[in-house]
Design an enzyme around this catalytic site. Structure first.
Site, PDB file in Angstrom:
ATOM      1  N   LYS A 115       0.818  -1.214   0.000  1.00 10.83           N
ATOM      2  CA  LYS A 115       0.000   0.000   0.000  1.00 10.83           C
ATOM      3  C   LYS A 115       0.842   1.251   0.000  1.00 10.83           C
ATOM      4  O   LYS A 115       0.451   2.266  -0.571  1.00 10.83           O
ATOM      5  CB  LYS A 115      -0.972  -0.008   1.186  1.00 10.83           C
ATOM      6  CG  LYS A 115      -2.062  -1.041   1.017  1.00 10.83           C
ATOM      7  CD  LYS A 115      -3.348  -0.683   1.715  1.00 10.83           C
ATOM      8  CE  LYS A 115      -4.400  -1.730   1.341  1.00 10.83           C
ATOM      9  NZ  LYS A 115      -5.655  -1.583   2.039  1.00 10.83           N
ATOM     10  N   LYS A 197      -4.342  -9.954  -6.601  1.00  6.68           N
ATOM     11  CA  LYS A 197      -5.526 -10.250  -5.790  1.00  6.68           C
ATOM     12  C   LYS A 197      -6.701  -9.387  -6.252  1.00  6.68           C
ATOM     13  O   LYS A 197      -6.514  -8.211  -6.563  1.00  6.68           O
ATOM     14  CB  LYS A 197      -5.186  -9.918  -4.326  1.00  6.68           C
ATOM     15  CG  LYS A 197      -6.243 -10.323  -3.332  1.00  6.68           C
ATOM     16  CD  LYS A 197      -5.916  -9.795  -1.931  1.00  6.68           C
ATOM     17  CE  LYS A 197      -6.360  -8.359  -1.765  1.00  6.68           C
ATOM     18  NZ  LYS A 197      -6.960  -8.026  -0.468  1.00  6.68           N
ATOM     19  N   LYS A 200     -11.076  -4.495  -3.751  1.00  9.55           N
ATOM     20  CA  LYS A 200     -12.162  -3.542  -3.971  1.00  9.55           C
ATOM     21  C   LYS A 200     -11.647  -2.155  -4.327  1.00  9.55           C
ATOM     22  O   LYS A 200     -12.360  -1.375  -4.939  1.00  9.55           O
ATOM     23  CB  LYS A 200     -13.107  -3.505  -2.777  1.00  9.55           C
ATOM     24  CG  LYS A 200     -12.515  -3.138  -1.441  1.00  9.55           C
ATOM     25  CD  LYS A 200     -13.650  -3.004  -0.440  1.00  9.55           C
ATOM     26  CE  LYS A 200     -13.440  -3.767   0.843  1.00  9.55           C
ATOM     27  NZ  LYS A 200     -12.364  -3.228   1.672  1.00  9.55           N
TER      28      LYS A 200
HETATM   29  P1  ATP Z   1      -8.511  -2.865  -0.002  1.00  5.89           P
HETATM   30  O1  ATP Z   1      -8.257  -3.010  -1.457  1.00  5.89           O
HETATM   31  O2  ATP Z   1      -9.167  -1.583   0.369  1.00  5.89           O
HETATM   32  O3  ATP Z   1      -7.317  -3.188   0.841  1.00  5.89           O
HETATM   33  P2  ATP Z   1      -9.683  -5.479  -0.038  1.00  5.89           P
HETATM   34  O4  ATP Z   1     -10.526  -5.640  -1.248  1.00  5.89           O
HETATM   35  O5  ATP Z   1      -8.361  -6.149  -0.044  1.00  5.89           O
HETATM   36  O6  ATP Z   1      -9.569  -3.960   0.369  1.00  5.89           O
HETATM   37  P3  ATP Z   1     -10.355  -5.944   2.675  1.00  5.89           P
HETATM   38  O7  ATP Z   1     -11.336  -5.080   3.327  1.00  5.89           O
HETATM   39  O8  ATP Z   1      -8.921  -5.657   2.933  1.00  5.89           O
HETATM   40  O9  ATP Z   1     -10.574  -6.031   1.133  1.00  5.89           O
HETATM   41  O10 ATP Z   1     -10.626  -7.464   3.031  1.00  5.89           O
HETATM   42  C1  ATP Z   1     -11.796  -7.955   3.598  1.00  5.89           C
HETATM   43  C2  ATP Z   1     -11.661  -9.430   3.874  1.00  5.89           C
HETATM   44  O11 ATP Z   1     -11.783 -10.139   2.664  1.00  5.89           O
HETATM   45  C3  ATP Z   1     -10.322  -9.871   4.466  1.00  5.89           C
HETATM   46  O12 ATP Z   1     -10.536 -10.957   5.320  1.00  5.89           O
HETATM   47  C4  ATP Z   1      -9.542 -10.281   3.266  1.00  5.89           C
HETATM   48  O13 ATP Z   1      -8.554 -11.220   3.571  1.00  5.89           O
HETATM   49  C5  ATP Z   1     -10.614 -10.886   2.400  1.00  5.89           C
HETATM   50  N1  ATP Z   1     -10.315 -10.688   0.982  1.00  5.89           N
HETATM   51  C6  ATP Z   1     -10.183  -9.518   0.335  1.00  5.89           C
HETATM   52  N2  ATP Z   1      -9.905  -9.706  -0.958  1.00  5.89           N
HETATM   53  C7  ATP Z   1      -9.864 -11.055  -1.120  1.00  5.89           C
HETATM   54  C8  ATP Z   1      -9.619 -11.895  -2.244  1.00  5.89           C
HETATM   55  N3  ATP Z   1      -9.361 -11.390  -3.423  1.00  5.89           N
HETATM   56  N4  ATP Z   1      -9.678 -13.226  -2.055  1.00  5.89           N
HETATM   57  C9  ATP Z   1      -9.952 -13.760  -0.858  1.00  5.89           C
HETATM   58  N5  ATP Z   1     -10.188 -13.028   0.243  1.00  5.89           N
HETATM   59  C10 ATP Z   1     -10.135 -11.698   0.113  1.00  5.89           C
END
Ligand code: ATP
Ligand code: LTN
Length: 331
Positions: A115, A197, A200
């Site tokens: 990040k 990955k 969002k």
């Molecule tokens: P950001 O991009 O803002 O960091 P993010 O999409 O990675 O957000 P988080 O809020 O960080 O989402 O994650 C929410 C939950 O979902 C966490 O437990 C994270 O491990 C899981 N998660 C997020 N993206 C994935 C993915 N692509 N596959 C599996 N689990 C995920």
């Protein structure tokens, strides 16, 4: 909460609309575990501001996220659902735990490295100490289990290390939590870029839980694959197809062998829309229920208010114990 069930804590940042990744990696398991455990499911808005957010958007998303938690199957009667900033004990314990965390430990966190590379013009102290606040979230409630996607494993391990350190200095205070990472769906990859990955905050190749069926279908039809023809799981050489297979299996409950057999001899032109349809069907009831709930703001407000009250009661027990142990004068 007076019985002997083990406890769960988990949270998601309202930093963007919920995705298929957060559903498969986290929320699906929250739903599966809600009967067996006492669960606290949080919307971690204080974590979200570690990168710049649009205030109006974040407010909207926070409420929508709660509606989506419920629409995914989390029962507000069974689980404590709340907004992190409504329970100031998180920030208080976060400060204390920061004094038991090493600079070197935080420097090694891969999420911080990723990040800070992405937000070069805004590498804040909050982004750096993010895992300390996450440790406070978990330890405040003496959680035994933390269901998350694979990317969060390192943070839960750090949380354990902080808890162990504190316990060894001041005697047994915190329960040591274990991460719960699903066998399938722990790391859903971007449809546009299967090396990354699905995230969002990275709309490219991301399926949002609230996407309309036609958008979901379009994204799956465009998903990046490879120049072969075989629908086979091979993460190294066929990351795109392997990701689609994982999504298909997680959405339908089929095993990898069953899915491979089903699509044997068929081209990607058949396979990709089939994955899209499975996801559309998975998401349809969630989207419809979330829309219905969002029409009743008073109900949602009741859920998060009651959740915060309950959470504060539990959080205070741990926080006052910690304050006493470290030598603060009682209030
Ligand atoms: P950001 O991009 O803002 O960091 P993010 O999409 O990675 O957000 P988080 O809020 O960080 O989402 O994650 C929410 C939950 O979902 C966490 O437990 C994270 O491990 C899981 N998660 C997020 N993206 C994935 C993915 N692509 N596959 C599996 N689990 C995920
Ligand atoms: N860092 C997590 C969100 C999060 C969390 C938590 C998850 C904040 N606090 C406590 C589990 C337990 C993420 O998904 N990025």
């Amino acid at each position: 909460m007076e019985n002997q069930k083990k406890r769960i804590f988990s949270g998601i940042q309202p930093s963007g609309d919920l995705t298929l990744g957060s559903y498969m990696g986290a929320i699906k398991n929250w739903v599966a575990l809600q009967d067996e455990y006492e669960c606290l499911y949080c919307i971690v808005d204080m974590h979200a501001i570690t990168v710049r957010q649009n205030p109006a958007e974040m407010r909207r998303r926070t409420i929508e996220q709660l509606a989506q938690y419920i629409a995914c199957g989390l029962d507000p009667q069974k689980n404590i659902m709340f907004i992190q900033s409504h329970v100031p004990q998180h920030a208080e314990l976060g400060w204390i735990l920061g004094c038991y965390t090493q600079f070197g430990e935080l420097s090694r966190m891969t999420q911080f490295k990723d990040k800070s590379a992405k937000h070069k013009d805004n590498i804040t102290a909050g982004l750096f100490t993010y895992p300390v606040l996450m440790a406070a979230d978990i330890l405040l409630y003496q959680a035994d289990l933390v269901p998350v996607g694979a990317d969060q494993k390192q943070h839960v391990e750090l949380c354990r290390d902080i808890a162990k350190r504190f316990n060894s200095v001041y005697s047994e205070t915190f329960v040591l939590p274990d991460p719960f990472i699903p066998k399938m769906g722990a790391r859903v990859m971007s449809l546009a870029n299967p090396e990354n990955k699905m995230s969002k905050s990275d709309p490219d190749g991301c399926i949002y839980l609230m996407d309309k069926p036609e958008d979901v279908m379009r994204k799956f039809k465009r998903a990046v694959t490879d120049s072969e023809m075989a629908v086979k799981f091979d993460k190294e050489n066929k990351p795109g197809i392997s990701n689609l297979l994982t999504i298909y299996c997680t959405a339908t409950g089929k095993t990898m062998e069953e899915a491979e057999a089903q699509f044997a001899g068929q081209g990607y032109g058949v396979f990709k829309p089939a994955v899209g349809e499975a996801v559309v069907e998975l998401m349809r009831p969630i989207r419809e229920e979330a829309q219905r709930l969002l029409a009743d703001k008073a109900y949602l407000e009741g859920v998060y208010r009651e959740g915060a009250q309950h959470a504060q009661y539990l959080a205070n027990k741990t926080l006052s114990k910690v304050q006493r142990k470290i030598g603060f004068v009682g209030r």
